[in-house]
Design a protein around this motif. Structure first.
Motif, PDB file in Angstrom:
ATOM      1  N   LEU A   7       1.552  -1.617  -0.080  1.00  0.00           N
ATOM      2  CA  LEU A   7      -0.011  -0.152   0.179  1.00  0.00           C
ATOM      3  C   LEU A   7       1.069   1.689   0.044  1.00  0.00           C
ATOM      4  O   LEU A   7       0.211   2.235   0.014  1.00  0.00           O
ATOM      5  N   THR A   8       2.190   1.029   0.693  1.00  0.00           N
ATOM      6  CA  THR A   8       2.846   2.111   0.497  1.00  0.00           C
ATOM      7  C   THR A   8       3.649   2.433  -0.630  1.00  0.00           C
ATOM      8  O   THR A   8       4.824   3.295  -0.584  1.00  0.00           O
ATOM      9  N   ASP A   9       4.208   0.922  -1.160  1.00  0.00           N
ATOM     10  CA  ASP A   9       5.694   1.272  -2.302  1.00  0.00           C
ATOM     11  C   ASP A   9       4.731   1.521  -3.632  1.00  0.00           C
ATOM     12  O   ASP A   9       4.795   0.089  -4.053  1.00  0.00           O
ATOM     13  N   GLN A  10       4.330   2.248  -4.238  1.00  0.00           N
ATOM     14  CA  GLN A  10       4.354   1.840  -6.086  1.00  0.00           C
ATOM     15  C   GLN A  10       5.239   1.080  -7.010  1.00  0.00           C
ATOM     16  O   GLN A  10       4.463   0.072  -7.639  1.00  0.00           O
ATOM     17  N   ARG A  11       6.195   1.073  -6.484  1.00  0.00           N
ATOM     18  CA  ARG A  11       6.998  -0.141  -7.239  1.00  0.00           C
ATOM     19  C   ARG A  11       7.023  -1.766  -6.795  1.00  0.00           C
ATOM     20  O   ARG A  11       6.272  -2.701  -7.256  1.00  0.00           O
ATOM     21  N   THR A  12       7.083  -1.841  -5.241  1.00  0.00           N
ATOM     22  CA  THR A  12       6.185  -2.934  -4.876  1.00  0.00           C
ATOM     23  C   THR A  12       4.880  -3.175  -5.599  1.00  0.00           C
ATOM     24  O   THR A  12       4.834  -4.556  -6.052  1.00  0.00           O
ATOM     25  N   ALA A  13       4.290  -2.113  -5.448  1.00  0.00           N
ATOM     26  CA  ALA A  13       2.671  -2.372  -6.079  1.00  0.00           C
ATOM     27  C   ALA A  13       2.510  -3.146  -7.535  1.00  0.00           C
ATOM     28  O   ALA A  13       2.057  -4.373  -8.034  1.00  0.00           O
ATOM     29  N   ALA A  14       3.762  -2.133  -7.692  1.00  0.00           N
ATOM     30  CA  ALA A  14       3.561  -2.957  -9.714  1.00  0.00           C
ATOM     31  C   ALA A  14       4.032  -4.098  -9.710  1.00  0.00           C
ATOM     32  O   ALA A  14       3.901  -5.333 -10.511  1.00  0.00           O
ATOM     33  N   ILE A  15       5.474  -5.047  -9.029  1.00  0.00           N
ATOM     34  CA  ILE A  15       5.940  -5.964  -9.089  1.00  0.00           C
ATOM     35  C   ILE A  15       4.617  -6.888  -8.251  1.00  0.00           C
ATOM     36  O   ILE A  15       4.130  -7.372  -9.143  1.00  0.00           O
ATOM     37  N   VAL A  16       4.001  -6.705  -7.854  1.00  0.00           N
ATOM     38  CA  VAL A  16       3.324  -7.665  -7.402  1.00  0.00           C
ATOM     39  C   VAL A  16       1.558  -7.742  -8.161  1.00  0.00           C
ATOM     40  O   VAL A  16       1.678  -8.780  -8.850  1.00  0.00           O
ATOM     41  N   ALA A  17       0.962  -6.283  -8.614  1.00  0.00           N
ATOM     42  CA  ALA A  17       0.424  -7.046  -9.262  1.00  0.00           C
ATOM     43  C   ALA A  17       0.743  -8.000 -10.828  1.00  0.00           C
ATOM     44  O   ALA A  17       0.149  -8.395 -11.519  1.00  0.00           O
ATOM     45  N   SER A  18       2.039  -7.136 -11.630  1.00  0.00           N
ATOM     46  CA  SER A  18       2.444  -8.038 -12.680  1.00  0.00           C
ATOM     47  C   SER A  18       2.692  -9.690 -12.130  1.00  0.00           C
ATOM     48  O   SER A  18       2.530 -10.222 -13.176  1.00  0.00           O
ATOM     49  N   THR A  19       3.477  -9.473 -10.723  1.00  0.00           N
ATOM     50  CA  THR A  19       3.549 -11.133 -10.724  1.00  0.00           C
ATOM     51  C   THR A  19       2.400 -11.544 -10.338  1.00  0.00           C
ATOM     52  O   THR A  19       2.096 -13.150 -10.830  1.00  0.00           O
ATOM     53  N   ILE A  20       1.260 -11.419 -10.540  1.00  0.00           N
ATOM     54  CA  ILE A  20      -0.221 -12.132 -10.782  1.00  0.00           C
ATOM     55  C   ILE A  20      -0.367 -12.573 -11.365  1.00  0.00           C
ATOM     56  O   ILE A  20      -0.685 -13.519 -11.786  1.00  0.00           O
ATOM     57  N   ALA A  21       0.039 -11.169 -12.535  1.00  0.00           N
ATOM     58  CA  ALA A  21      -1.219 -11.534 -13.744  1.00  0.00           C
ATOM     59  C   ALA A  21      -0.576 -12.474 -14.585  1.00  0.00           C
ATOM     60  O   ALA A  21      -0.539 -13.215 -15.212  1.00  0.00           O
ATOM     61  N   LEU A  22       1.568 -12.934 -14.426  1.00  0.00           N
ATOM     62  CA  LEU A  22       2.156 -13.247 -14.944  1.00  0.00           C
ATOM     63  C   LEU A  22       2.427 -14.791 -14.875  1.00  0.00           C
ATOM     64  O   LEU A  22       1.906 -15.988 -14.972  1.00  0.00           O
ATOM     65  N   ALA A  23       1.828 -14.997 -12.920  1.00  0.00           N
ATOM     66  CA  ALA A  23       1.154 -16.156 -12.196  1.00  0.00           C
ATOM     67  C   ALA A  23       0.189 -16.480 -12.679  1.00  0.00           C
ATOM     68  O   ALA A  23       0.054 -17.655 -13.604  1.00  0.00           O
ATOM     69  N   HIS A  24      -1.325 -16.030 -13.285  1.00  0.00           N
ATOM     70  CA  HIS A  24      -2.552 -16.655 -13.619  1.00  0.00           C
ATOM     71  C   HIS A  24      -2.408 -17.212 -15.293  1.00  0.00           C
ATOM     72  O   HIS A  24      -2.514 -18.038 -15.606  1.00  0.00           O
ATOM     73  N   ARG A  25      -1.576 -16.042 -16.293  1.00  0.00           N
ATOM     74  CA  ARG A  25      -0.790 -16.634 -17.192  1.00  0.00           C
ATOM     75  C   ARG A  25      -0.820 -17.836 -17.109  1.00  0.00           C
ATOM     76  O   ARG A  25      -0.464 -18.745 -18.394  1.00  0.00           O
ATOM     77  N   LEU A  26       0.226 -18.312 -16.694  1.00  0.00           N
ATOM     78  CA  LEU A  26       1.231 -19.764 -16.339  1.00  0.00           C
ATOM     79  C   LEU A  26       0.003 -20.751 -15.624  1.00  0.00           C
ATOM     80  O   LEU A  26       0.644 -21.686 -15.470  1.00  0.00           O
TER      81      LEU A  26
END
Ligand code: C2E
Ligand code: MG
Ligand code: MG
Ligand code: MG
Length: 284
Positions: free
Chosen positions: A208-227
């Motif tokens: 909630l406090t770090d935008q870079r972390t949020a970007a990594i989390v969002a991308s990781t979830i999307a990547l995981a789901h694609r896999l």
């Protein structure tokens, strides 16, 4: 030095590695393993969308006769250094499989996740023993999840990949624990037969406090789901973080917000009280 919950200094890395206190504790651990002092606590994992319990993670504790309930950090390094990890994992797997089978007989389909250590994945005999354990307790393999960390796979990638492959062939779910903290994460996602990814707590905490972390989390979830992988967020401690995870389509949430790890006999009561209602309460 590390302090246990009791405030006693138990294990001091190298400093006392050859001191008598250290040796005494190893002997106590050996005896404790043989005497059934290693027990499991279970932390609920909740479906982010529905709030229903989807499984539990088994976390080992040492019910020490005089020092109280010790946490993994107090004794796992010692077990690893002194070659006791194989025995410890046997004990943990036996209890976890037996517990999952017992819940299943009571009509509860509750997969149990067990943590494996580096040395476990170098043990080519492990898959056969897991298979035997499942047969002995008549547990369906899809009710057992085995968590491995990326660092564990670094020790000897070829050997550990073979063991992980054989475990997956049994039909148990393989999960990558503490995801994002090790190296070569993407290569492992590509090469390992994993079905679950556990996002390390450090990402959850800063979501909630770090935008870079949020970007990594969002991308990781999307990547995981694609896999085709399910994503579990570790260390969820507040409702706002859970809501964000929900918005990011994270699958499963685990953390103090829902519950601390509980002794097995307290879990049914927790499930009755919290585990089936949508949304989540704080202060559980
Ligand atoms: P892990 O597998 O990443 O397990 C999650 C740890 O985070 C657990 O600590 C859990 O109690 C704690 N935790 C859960 N929710 C929260 C939260 O909301 N906030 C915070 N701050 N912490 C939370 P625990 O039980 O002390 O275990 C620590 C580590 O020890 C585990 O990390 C795992 O790597 C290892 N471990 C535990 N049990 C076993 C076992 O049976 N075998 C092996 N080889 N390792 C184990
Ligand atoms: Mg784990
Ligand atoms: Mg973890
Ligand atoms: Mg972690």
């Amino acid at each position: 030095a590390k302090r246990s919950g009791t405030g006693v200094v138990l294990y001091d890395g190298d400093r006392h590695a050859h001191g008598s206190g250290h040796l005494a504790l190893v002997e106590e651990l050996r005896a404790g393993l043989a005497g059934g002092e290693l027990v499991l606590h279970h932390q609920p994992q909740l479906d982010v969308a529905t709030g229903r319990i989807t499984g539990v993670e088994a976390l080992v504790r040492w019910a020490h006769p005089t020092r109280g309930l010790l946490l993994p950090a107090d004794f796992l390094p010692l077990a690893e250094v002194h070659g006791l990890m194989g025995t410890l994992t046997e004990t943990v797997l036996e209890q976890a499989v037996s517990q999952a089978a017992s819940w299943h007989r009571e009509g509860r389909r509750l997969p149990v996740s067990v943590n494996l250590s580096a040395s476990n994945l170098l043990d080519a005999g492990l898959p056969a023993r897991v298979s035997e354990l499942l047969a002995t307790h008549a547990l369906s393999p899809d009710l057992l999840v085995l968590e491995v960390t990326e660092s564990v796979l670094l020790t000897d990638p070829d050997r550990s990949l073979a063991v992980v492959g054989a475990l997956a062939d049994l039909g148990v779910t393989v999960s990558i624990d503490d995801f994002g903290t090790g190296y070569s994460s993407l290569a492992y996602l590509r090469d390992l037969p994993v079905a679950e990814l556990k996002l390390d707590r450090s990402f959850t905490v800063d979501l909630l406090t770090d935008q870079r972390t949020a970007a990594i989390v969002a991308s990781t979830i999307a990547l995981a789901h694609r896999l085709g992988l399910r994503v579990v967020a570790e260390g969820v401690e507040d409702q706002a973080t859970l809501s964000r995870l929900q918005a990011l389509d994270c699958d499963v949430s685990q953390g103090y917000l829902h519950s601390r790890p509980l002794p097995a006999d307290e879990l049914p009561r927790w499930v009755a009280a919290h585990g089936r209602s949508p949304g989540v309460r704080s202060g559980a």
